[in-house]
Design a protein around this motif. Structure first.
Motif, short mmCIF file in Angstrom:
data_model
loop_
_atom_site.label_atom_id
_atom_site.label_comp_id
_atom_site.label_asym_id
_atom_site.label_seq_id
_atom_site.Cartn_x
_atom_site.Cartn_y
_atom_site.Cartn_z
N GLU A 1 18.22 57.92 -48.85
CA GLU A 1 18.33 58.77 -50.03
C GLU A 1 18.02 60.23 -49.71
OE1 GLU A 1 19.09 59.42 -54.14
OE2 GLU A 1 19.47 57.71 -52.81
N ILE A 2 17.05 60.45 -48.83
CA ILE A 2 16.64 61.82 -48.53
C ILE A 2 17.74 62.59 -47.82
CG2 ILE A 2 15.63 61.39 -46.27
CD1 ILE A 2 14.15 63.54 -49.12
N GLU A 3 18.67 61.87 -47.16
CA GLU A 3 19.77 62.53 -46.45
C GLU A 3 20.88 62.98 -47.39
OE1 GLU A 3 21.18 60.03 -43.34
OE2 GLU A 3 19.25 59.95 -42.29
N LYS A 4 20.70 62.70 -48.66
CA LYS A 4 21.69 63.13 -49.64
C LYS A 4 21.63 64.64 -49.87
CE LYS A 4 22.19 60.57 -53.33
NZ LYS A 4 21.96 59.98 -54.68
N TYR A 5 20.53 65.28 -49.41
CA TYR A 5 20.31 66.69 -49.71
C TYR A 5 20.28 67.51 -48.43
CZ TYR A 5 18.84 64.27 -53.90
OH TYR A 5 18.81 63.43 -54.98
N ASP B 1 10.13 63.13 -58.80
CA ASP B 1 11.46 63.56 -58.33
C ASP B 1 11.49 65.03 -57.95
OD1 ASP B 1 12.56 61.02 -58.62
OD2 ASP B 1 13.15 61.38 -60.70
N GLU B 2 10.35 65.57 -57.53
CA GLU B 2 10.26 66.96 -57.10
C GLU B 2 10.28 67.03 -55.58
OE1 GLU B 2 7.55 68.78 -60.75
OE2 GLU B 2 6.60 68.10 -58.90
N PHE B 3 10.88 68.10 -55.08
CA PHE B 3 10.96 68.28 -53.63
C PHE B 3 9.64 68.85 -53.10
CE2 PHE B 3 15.49 68.73 -54.89
CZ PHE B 3 15.98 67.65 -54.18
N GLU B 4 9.24 68.34 -51.94
CA GLU B 4 8.07 68.84 -51.24
C GLU B 4 8.40 68.98 -49.76
OE1 GLU B 4 4.88 66.16 -52.00
OE2 GLU B 4 4.51 66.92 -54.04
N ALA B 5 7.59 69.79 -49.08
CA ALA B 5 7.81 70.02 -47.65
C ALA B 5 6.61 69.54 -46.86
CB ALA B 5 8.06 71.49 -47.39
N GLU B 6 6.85 68.59 -45.99
CA GLU B 6 5.80 68.14 -45.08
C GLU B 6 5.91 68.98 -43.81
OE1 GLU B 6 5.54 64.28 -42.48
OE2 GLU B 6 4.90 63.79 -44.53
N ASN B 7 4.81 69.71 -43.47
CA ASN B 7 4.89 70.64 -42.34
C ASN B 7 3.54 70.76 -41.65
OD1 ASN B 7 3.43 73.24 -43.48
ND2 ASN B 7 4.72 72.42 -45.13
N ASP B 8 3.53 71.50 -40.57
CA ASP B 8 2.31 71.70 -39.76
C ASP B 8 1.87 73.16 -39.77
OD1 ASP B 8 2.33 69.00 -39.01
OD2 ASP B 8 3.72 69.40 -37.36
N TYR B 9 2.06 73.83 -40.89
CA TYR B 9 1.73 75.26 -40.95
C TYR B 9 0.40 75.52 -41.66
CZ TYR B 9 6.57 75.82 -39.46
OH TYR B 9 7.75 75.75 -38.76
N ASN B 10 -0.43 74.48 -41.83
CA ASN B 10 -1.79 74.62 -42.38
C ASN B 10 -1.82 75.32 -43.73
OD1 ASN B 10 -2.94 73.45 -40.02
ND2 ASN B 10 -2.84 75.45 -38.98
N GLY B 11 -0.80 75.10 -44.51
CA GLY B 11 -0.77 75.67 -45.85
C GLY B 11 -0.46 77.15 -45.89
N VAL C 1 9.31 76.95 -51.72
CA VAL C 1 9.80 76.98 -53.10
C VAL C 1 11.24 76.48 -53.09
CG1 VAL C 1 10.21 78.40 -55.13
CG2 VAL C 1 8.31 78.95 -53.58
N PHE C 2 11.44 75.29 -53.65
CA PHE C 2 12.77 74.67 -53.62
C PHE C 2 13.55 75.04 -54.88
CE2 PHE C 2 10.11 72.02 -50.93
CZ PHE C 2 10.90 71.89 -49.80
N SER C 3 14.83 75.29 -54.67
CA SER C 3 15.72 75.61 -55.78
C SER C 3 17.03 74.84 -55.62
CB SER C 3 16.01 77.11 -55.81
OG SER C 3 16.92 77.42 -56.83
N PRO C 4 17.29 73.91 -56.55
CA PRO C 4 16.44 73.48 -57.67
C PRO C 4 15.23 72.71 -57.16
CG PRO C 4 18.39 72.10 -57.53
CD PRO C 4 18.58 73.17 -56.52
N SER C 5 14.26 72.54 -58.03
CA SER C 5 13.00 71.93 -57.62
C SER C 5 13.01 70.41 -57.74
CB SER C 5 11.85 72.51 -58.45
OG SER C 5 12.05 72.24 -59.84
N LYS C 6 13.96 69.85 -58.52
CA LYS C 6 13.99 68.41 -58.74
C LYS C 6 15.35 67.84 -58.32
CE LYS C 6 11.89 66.72 -62.28
NZ LYS C 6 11.49 66.31 -63.64
N THR C 7 15.32 66.58 -57.93
CA THR C 7 16.55 65.91 -57.47
C THR C 7 17.58 65.81 -58.59
OG1 THR C 7 15.62 63.74 -58.02
CG2 THR C 7 15.28 64.56 -55.78
N THR C 8 17.11 65.66 -59.81
CA THR C 8 18.04 65.50 -60.94
C THR C 8 18.81 66.77 -61.24
OG1 THR C 8 16.18 65.97 -62.42
CG2 THR C 8 16.70 63.65 -62.00
N ASP C 9 18.34 67.90 -60.70
CA ASP C 9 19.01 69.17 -60.97
C ASP C 9 20.00 69.57 -59.87
OD1 ASP C 9 17.54 69.42 -63.30
OD2 ASP C 9 15.90 70.50 -62.31
#
Length: 340
Positions: free
Chosen positions: A96-100, A118-128, A133-141
């Protein structure tokens, strides 16, 4: 030594009625990846009152010791805008994640995640240090965009085996057209993922060149057969002697016939050419050759010698008849005397 200084600084801060809240932060900076120094600061502490070895560069709240007293300041994460769009190559059964598909201005590595809302998030190693900021922020949009399949208009000539039109999409069945005509077609695709744009395919009839035998008839006769299995011949109206234009029309829309010769029909006058069953050709009168007059020959001297002119005209035919009667009469008298 650092620990002792930290304890002393903690006692000093504890004596000041101050709590760390957002309104207590007097300075704010955006993360740059570089050390951020506060003016007139000599030492830096964490909010746990731990003396730092160097000027902070990562995001967080810090205490800077200045000549005017301690100052709380904040290094905020840098906002990174990420545009999310639908992956046109995604098919049912893929993760499902490969749909975007994500696209951002910063060259940063992260793993796209979807939370329970259903909101997008980023898993990363940049220590916050980065705030994605995702646009759109939700999969339904996210707008589901189909792959748009286009093809230019194609002009072709009729082929008995059919006209085939292929797509750039691998494995897609080509369009097959059999007859000449004007077509508007599109590829047969899964409408869930594809949008096939219609295009035009004019198929022109194939040209066949004809060489016909000269067609004629006499006035009053019926026309010869002007039709066969493939085409029909038509001539200009009229029954008088002369030439008439012949045109040809195909019985099939797949062929177009062109007359190279034999496109004139001739009606002949029977009086001028009664015995010939062929096109009448009127000949121009030929000029008569004038014979040269021969000079009269001179008198034949030998004949002149044999012919003696006496001045008496003798009719040889009459003399011969009289002689014959005399002989017959003498013979009759002799025969009569013998019988007596």
């Amino acid at each position: 030594m650092k620990r002792l200084i930290g304890v002393l600084f903690a006692l000093i801060v504890a004596c000041i009625p101050m709590r760390i809240h957002a309104q207590d932060v007097s300075l704010s900076f955006e993360y740059t990846g570089q050390k951020i120094e506060v003016e007139d600061a000599t030492m830096y502490y964490s909010t746990d009152f731990e003396l730092l070895d160097e000027v902070p560069s990562d995001c967080g709240i810090y205490i800077a010791v200045t000549s005017s007293g301690p100052k709380y300041y904040e290094i905020k994460p840098k906002d990174v805008e990420v545009k999310v769009s639908y992956n046109k190559d995604w098919r049912f059964g893929d993760p499902e994640i490969e749909k975007y598909v994500c696209e951002g201005k910063e060259d940063l590595n992260f793993k796209l995640m979807i939370n329970t809302n259903d909101e997008f998030e980023a898993e990363n190693d940049y220590n916050g240090n980065y705030h994605f900021v995702f646009s759109p922020s939700k999969t339904t949009d996210v707008k589901v965009e189909k792959t748009r399949v286009e093809h230019p208009d194609v002009e072709s000539i009729y082929n008995e085996e059919g006209t085939y039109i292929y797509s750039t999409i691998h494995g897609l069945k080509p369009i097959k057209l059999m007859d000449a005509g004007e077509y508007t077609v599109s590829f047969d695709l899964n409408e869930t993922y594809y949008e096939s744009v219609p295009f035009k395919v004019p198929i022109l009839p194939r040209t066949v060149q004809l060489k016909l035998v000269k067609q004629t008839k006499f006035v009053g006769e019926n026309d010869p057969a002007f039709e066969n299995d493939d085409y029909i011949l038509t001539r200009e109206p009229g029954e008088e002697t002369g030439d008439y234009k012949i045109t040809v029309k195909s019985k099939s829309k797949n062929y177009k016939y062109e007359l190279l010769n034999g496109d004139v029909f001739t009606i002949l006058d029977r009086r001028e050419n009664e015995t010939l069953k062929k096109p009448y050709i009127k000949e121009e009168p030929k000029e008569e050759k004038k014979e040269e007059l021969k000079k009269p020959e001179g008198p034949n001297k030998e004949k002149t010698k044999n012919n003696i002119h006496t001045g008496v005209s003798v009719n040889t035919g009459v003399n011969f008849a009289l002689l014959s009667l005399s002989v017959v009469g003498i013979g009759y008298v002799v025969l009569k005397n013998k019988r007596q």
